[in-house]
Design a protein around this motif. Structure first.
Motif, PDB file in Angstrom:
ATOM      1  N   LEU A   8      43.253  30.711  44.031  1.00  0.00           N
ATOM      2  CA  LEU A   8      42.392  31.828  43.709  1.00  0.00           C
ATOM      3  C   LEU A   8      42.010  32.233  45.096  1.00  0.00           C
ATOM      4  O   LEU A   8      42.522  33.169  45.578  1.00  0.00           O
ATOM      5  CB  LEU A   8      41.296  31.420  42.901  1.00  0.00           C
ATOM      6  CG  LEU A   8      41.794  31.572  41.324  1.00  0.00           C
ATOM      7  CD1 LEU A   8      40.487  31.210  40.406  1.00  0.00           C
ATOM      8  CD2 LEU A   8      42.712  32.527  40.774  1.00  0.00           C
ATOM      9  N   GLY A   9      41.153  31.734  45.480  1.00  0.00           N
ATOM     10  CA  GLY A   9      40.660  31.900  46.965  1.00  0.00           C
ATOM     11  C   GLY A   9      39.999  33.440  47.324  1.00  0.00           C
ATOM     12  O   GLY A   9      39.336  33.903  46.500  1.00  0.00           O
ATOM     13  N   LYS A  10      40.679  34.259  48.229  1.00  0.00           N
ATOM     14  CA  LYS A  10      40.467  35.530  48.300  1.00  0.00           C
ATOM     15  C   LYS A  10      41.633  36.427  48.581  1.00  0.00           C
ATOM     16  O   LYS A  10      42.827  36.041  48.784  1.00  0.00           O
ATOM     17  CB  LYS A  10      39.471  35.638  49.736  1.00  0.00           C
ATOM     18  CG  LYS A  10      38.098  35.005  49.553  1.00  0.00           C
ATOM     19  CD  LYS A  10      37.701  35.198  51.097  1.00  0.00           C
ATOM     20  CE  LYS A  10      36.207  34.203  50.892  1.00  0.00           C
ATOM     21  NZ  LYS A  10      35.229  34.970  50.003  1.00  0.00           N
ATOM     22  N   LEU A  34      34.076  39.283  39.394  1.00  0.00           N
ATOM     23  CA  LEU A  34      35.072  39.894  39.460  1.00  0.00           C
ATOM     24  C   LEU A  34      36.565  39.027  38.863  1.00  0.00           C
ATOM     25  O   LEU A  34      36.687  38.036  39.243  1.00  0.00           O
ATOM     26  CB  LEU A  34      35.384  40.442  41.013  1.00  0.00           C
ATOM     27  CG  LEU A  34      34.962  41.811  41.151  1.00  0.00           C
ATOM     28  CD1 LEU A  34      35.144  41.933  42.705  1.00  0.00           C
ATOM     29  CD2 LEU A  34      35.089  42.836  40.336  1.00  0.00           C
ATOM     30  N   PHE A  35      37.110  39.492  37.929  1.00  0.00           N
ATOM     31  CA  PHE A  35      38.070  38.945  37.395  1.00  0.00           C
ATOM     32  C   PHE A  35      39.438  39.830  37.536  1.00  0.00           C
ATOM     33  O   PHE A  35      39.108  41.223  37.118  1.00  0.00           O
ATOM     34  CB  PHE A  35      37.892  38.550  35.840  1.00  0.00           C
ATOM     35  CG  PHE A  35      37.259  37.182  35.385  1.00  0.00           C
ATOM     36  CD1 PHE A  35      37.970  36.393  34.883  1.00  0.00           C
ATOM     37  CD2 PHE A  35      36.120  36.918  36.312  1.00  0.00           C
ATOM     38  CE1 PHE A  35      37.122  35.270  34.463  1.00  0.00           C
ATOM     39  CE2 PHE A  35      35.476  35.938  35.805  1.00  0.00           C
ATOM     40  CZ  PHE A  35      36.038  34.751  35.229  1.00  0.00           C
ATOM     41  N   VAL A  36      40.602  39.444  37.570  1.00  0.00           N
ATOM     42  CA  VAL A  36      41.868  40.248  37.911  1.00  0.00           C
ATOM     43  C   VAL A  36      42.432  40.167  36.377  1.00  0.00           C
ATOM     44  O   VAL A  36      42.384  39.185  35.796  1.00  0.00           O
ATOM     45  CB  VAL A  36      42.758  39.587  38.948  1.00  0.00           C
ATOM     46  CG1 VAL A  36      43.930  40.440  39.067  1.00  0.00           C
ATOM     47  CG2 VAL A  36      41.972  39.324  40.113  1.00  0.00           C
ATOM     48  N   LEU A  37      42.757  41.353  36.134  1.00  0.00           N
ATOM     49  CA  LEU A  37      43.743  41.267  34.672  1.00  0.00           C
ATOM     50  C   LEU A  37      45.336  41.256  35.395  1.00  0.00           C
ATOM     51  O   LEU A  37      45.878  41.964  35.998  1.00  0.00           O
ATOM     52  CB  LEU A  37      43.583  42.852  34.201  1.00  0.00           C
ATOM     53  CG  LEU A  37      42.243  43.250  33.742  1.00  0.00           C
ATOM     54  CD1 LEU A  37      42.122  44.767  33.298  1.00  0.00           C
ATOM     55  CD2 LEU A  37      41.782  42.371  32.560  1.00  0.00           C
ATOM     56  N   ASP A  38      45.593  39.940  34.832  1.00  0.00           N
ATOM     57  CA  ASP A  38      46.948  39.550  35.362  1.00  0.00           C
ATOM     58  C   ASP A  38      47.744  39.002  34.276  1.00  0.00           C
ATOM     59  O   ASP A  38      47.901  38.257  33.849  1.00  0.00           O
ATOM     60  CB  ASP A  38      46.431  38.325  36.166  1.00  0.00           C
ATOM     61  CG  ASP A  38      48.116  37.765  37.142  1.00  0.00           C
ATOM     62  OD1 ASP A  38      48.807  38.484  36.858  1.00  0.00           O
ATOM     63  OD2 ASP A  38      47.720  37.067  37.821  1.00  0.00           O
ATOM     64  N   THR A  39      48.991  40.241  34.249  1.00  0.00           N
ATOM     65  CA  THR A  39      49.884  39.588  33.144  1.00  0.00           C
ATOM     66  C   THR A  39      51.066  38.771  33.674  1.00  0.00           C
ATOM     67  O   THR A  39      51.685  38.336  32.905  1.00  0.00           O
ATOM     68  CB  THR A  39      50.575  40.929  32.634  1.00  0.00           C
ATOM     69  OG1 THR A  39      51.444  41.849  33.732  1.00  0.00           O
ATOM     70  CG2 THR A  39      49.782  41.956  31.956  1.00  0.00           C
ATOM     71  N   GLY A  40      50.720  38.709  34.798  1.00  0.00           N
ATOM     72  CA  GLY A  40      51.708  37.552  35.587  1.00  0.00           C
ATOM     73  C   GLY A  40      51.234  35.977  35.275  1.00  0.00           C
ATOM     74  O   GLY A  40      51.991  35.426  36.013  1.00  0.00           O
ATOM     75  N   GLY A  97      39.673  40.079  51.804  1.00  0.00           N
ATOM     76  CA  GLY A  97      38.483  39.205  51.751  1.00  0.00           C
ATOM     77  C   GLY A  97      37.651  39.061  50.647  1.00  0.00           C
ATOM     78  O   GLY A  97      36.398  38.376  50.514  1.00  0.00           O
ATOM     79  N   GLU A  98      38.009  40.025  49.460  1.00  0.00           N
ATOM     80  CA  GLU A  98      37.295  39.838  48.232  1.00  0.00           C
ATOM     81  C   GLU A  98      37.438  38.598  47.396  1.00  0.00           C
ATOM     82  O   GLU A  98      38.478  38.236  47.539  1.00  0.00           O
ATOM     83  CB  GLU A  98      37.651  41.097  47.344  1.00  0.00           C
ATOM     84  CG  GLU A  98      37.198  42.483  47.871  1.00  0.00           C
ATOM     85  CD  GLU A  98      38.330  42.908  48.834  1.00  0.00           C
ATOM     86  OE1 GLU A  98      38.106  44.029  49.274  1.00  0.00           O
ATOM     87  OE2 GLU A  98      39.428  42.079  49.181  1.00  0.00           O
ATOM     88  N   SER A  99      36.268  37.838  46.996  1.00  0.00           N
ATOM     89  CA  SER A  99      36.326  36.719  46.294  1.00  0.00           C
ATOM     90  C   SER A  99      37.012  36.971  45.061  1.00  0.00           C
ATOM     91  O   SER A  99      36.752  37.702  44.179  1.00  0.00           O
ATOM     92  CB  SER A  99      35.091  35.980  46.209  1.00  0.00           C
ATOM     93  OG  SER A  99      34.553  35.683  47.402  1.00  0.00           O
ATOM     94  N   ILE A 100      37.940  36.086  44.494  1.00  0.00           N
ATOM     95  CA  ILE A 100      38.736  36.061  43.301  1.00  0.00           C
ATOM     96  C   ILE A 100      37.777  35.157  42.393  1.00  0.00           C
ATOM     97  O   ILE A 100      38.003  33.852  42.746  1.00  0.00           O
ATOM     98  CB  ILE A 100      40.051  35.823  43.505  1.00  0.00           C
ATOM     99  CG1 ILE A 100      40.742  36.755  44.244  1.00  0.00           C
ATOM    100  CG2 ILE A 100      40.690  35.673  41.977  1.00  0.00           C
ATOM    101  CD1 ILE A 100      42.128  36.558  44.464  1.00  0.00           C
ATOM    102  N   CYS A 149      44.469  32.214  31.288  1.00  0.00           N
ATOM    103  CA  CYS A 149      43.141  32.483  31.949  1.00  0.00           C
ATOM    104  C   CYS A 149      42.845  31.338  33.025  1.00  0.00           C
ATOM    105  O   CYS A 149      43.107  30.132  32.833  1.00  0.00           O
ATOM    106  CB  CYS A 149      41.794  32.636  31.120  1.00  0.00           C
ATOM    107  SG  CYS A 149      42.294  34.123  30.100  1.00  0.00           S
ATOM    108  N   ALA A 150      42.133  31.781  34.091  1.00  0.00           N
ATOM    109  CA  ALA A 150      41.709  30.806  35.101  1.00  0.00           C
ATOM    110  C   ALA A 150      40.313  31.017  35.650  1.00  0.00           C
ATOM    111  O   ALA A 150      39.937  32.427  35.968  1.00  0.00           O
ATOM    112  CB  ALA A 150      42.799  30.666  36.182  1.00  0.00           C
ATOM    113  N   VAL A 151      39.726  30.432  36.379  1.00  0.00           N
ATOM    114  CA  VAL A 151      38.457  30.554  36.874  1.00  0.00           C
ATOM    115  C   VAL A 151      38.391  29.853  38.374  1.00  0.00           C
ATOM    116  O   VAL A 151      39.029  28.684  38.395  1.00  0.00           O
ATOM    117  CB  VAL A 151      37.054  30.167  36.097  1.00  0.00           C
ATOM    118  CG1 VAL A 151      37.023  31.028  34.920  1.00  0.00           C
ATOM    119  CG2 VAL A 151      36.997  28.710  35.772  1.00  0.00           C
ATOM    120  N   SER A 152      37.472  30.267  39.226  1.00  0.00           N
ATOM    121  CA  SER A 152      37.434  29.631  40.449  1.00  0.00           C
ATOM    122  C   SER A 152      36.467  28.237  40.266  1.00  0.00           C
ATOM    123  O   SER A 152      35.674  28.122  39.224  1.00  0.00           O
ATOM    124  CB  SER A 152      36.762  30.290  41.372  1.00  0.00           C
ATOM    125  OG  SER A 152      35.434  30.785  41.110  1.00  0.00           O
TER     126      SER A 152
END
Length: 388
Positions: A128-130, A59-65, A134-137, A69-72
């Motif tokens: 990133l975390g959750k 699961l990746f967040v679409l983040d204009t802020g 509680g959903e993992s990012i 890009c980033a990964v855990s």
């Protein structure tokens, strides 16, 4: 997830022909047949997509802020991503700074668009975390990648569109507004007037709240503030923050927000609770955003009620993460670590956040079925008005 370069140059894209661009956009449609469209899921009013790579989906967040890009670290480890020698300092939403390594992402698809070798930061678990549920990012798709396209967030249909051109057919509806934007530190801002003050607001799809701004420093007039000040916790607002209901009306893209509730913070943000009322299209080449309203013209944020308990909803039963103890009354002996299996007789596995808000609205006391160790017990706790 706010990944802004500390030493990045301030980049301002001011388009001299914005008026002409706006007229051109009004002759265009934000969605057309054949453009790349990908479904997304809203989790706490932020859009998430599934990215398939390494034999599993993430699961990746679409983040204009986020400019990058980033990964855990988990994603980087499982996909054997070797960090380069270069490191980058990034700042998250709370202002905390950490040093992070850069990697190249493995090949992946967003709809019919193929990506390979995209640069990304390996984010520490603290960034990133959750989510509060509680959903993992696992990762972030930042504005640096999204801004290569004309990108549409269709919150009504839960679709992301990436188009390679600004040329579309058809016309915009009467509910559409064209607003110029500029880019600073790699993320997009528009101007919003609050109580006669024109303020730059970051259009931040990765922030699930409504509005945020330094209301106190700006001297904004407010009607009420959160009851527990810096200790407010609820299911709807699961963070320790101060919230204020401002007087007056804020106009954003054809939507009038009457007496808006804002989160006190160092930066001004427009988040998912507002954006989900639109179909938002960002046209990088024209330096403009199109806000097509998909609901009523006027929105007044309702009274916020809760029970002073924050849950992790990653699994069933829900686990109590935190409780408010000051000035909000008796919480029925609920403690951190307790497990909640039902509220008002309904299993928590069947309860949606919207249904919880309905429960809060129609009752002054709630019955929670909990487990602590090997002991089952029932707690009755008052429903609290956090902000009128």
């Amino acid at each position: 997830m706010r990944l802004n370069l500390l030493c990045a140059l301030l980049v301002l894209f001011v388009i001299p022909c914005l008026a002409a661009s706006s007229n051109s956009l009004r002759r265009q449609s934000t969605l057309s047949q054949g453009d790349n469209q990908t479904p997304f899921v809203l989790i706490e009013d932020t859009p998430w997509i599934k990215v398939a790579t390494g034999g599993r989906e993430w699961l990746f967040v679409l983040d204009t802020g986020s400019s990058y890009c980033a990964v855990s670290s988990e994603f980087a480890k499982e996909n054997f991503l070797a960090p380069s020698r270069d490191r980058i300092a990034i700042r998250n939403a709370t202002g905390a700074v950490s040093s992070n390594s850069l990697v190249k992402l493995p090949p992946f698809w967003i709809g019919s668009k193929f990506f390979a070798g995209e640069p990304a930061v390996v984010s520490s678990d603290g960034i990133l975390g959750k989510t509060s549920g509680g959903e993992s990012i696992h990762g972030v798709i930042g504005f640096g990648l999204l801004s290569r396209y004309t990108v549409t967030f269709d919150y009504h249909a839960n679709l992301l569109q990436l188009a390679s051109t600004n040329l579309h057919t058809g016309s915009l509806s009467n509910s559409a507004s064209v607003i110029p934007y500029y880019v600073s530190n790699g993320v997009p801002y528009i101007s919003v007037s609050i109580q006669g003050k024109a303020l730059p607001f970051l259009v931040d799809t990765g922030y699930g709240g409504s509005l945020a701004c330094p209301a106190t420093d700006l001297g904004l007039n407010y009607i009420s503030e959160s009851r527990s000040s810096n200790q407010m916790l609820s299911i709807r607002l699961p963070v320790r923050s101060r919230y204020m209901r401002l007087s007056g009306t804020v106009q954003i893209g054809g939507l009038a927000i009457e007496n808006p509730i804002v989160k006190e913070g160092p930066r001004s943000l427009i988040g998912g609770e507002v954006l989900k009322r639109f179909r938002v299209t960002i046209h990088p080449m024209l330096g403009a955003m199109v806000f097509e309203r998909t609901g009523p013209e006027v929105f007044r944020p309702p009274t916020i009620r809760g029970i002073g308990v924050r849950f992790s909803r990653a699994s069933v039963p829900w686990r109590v993460l935190d409780t408010v103890r000051d000035d909000v009354g008796n919480l029925g002996n609920i403690r951190e670590g307790d497990l909640c299996s039902a509220i008002e007789g309904r299993p928590v596995s069947e309860l949606l956040p919207e249904e919880l808000q309905e429960l809060f609205a129609r009752t002054n006391m709630l019955s929670l079925e909990l487990v602590r160790g090997s002991t089952n017990f029932t707690a009755r706790t008052p429903v609290i008005v956090f902000i009128e």
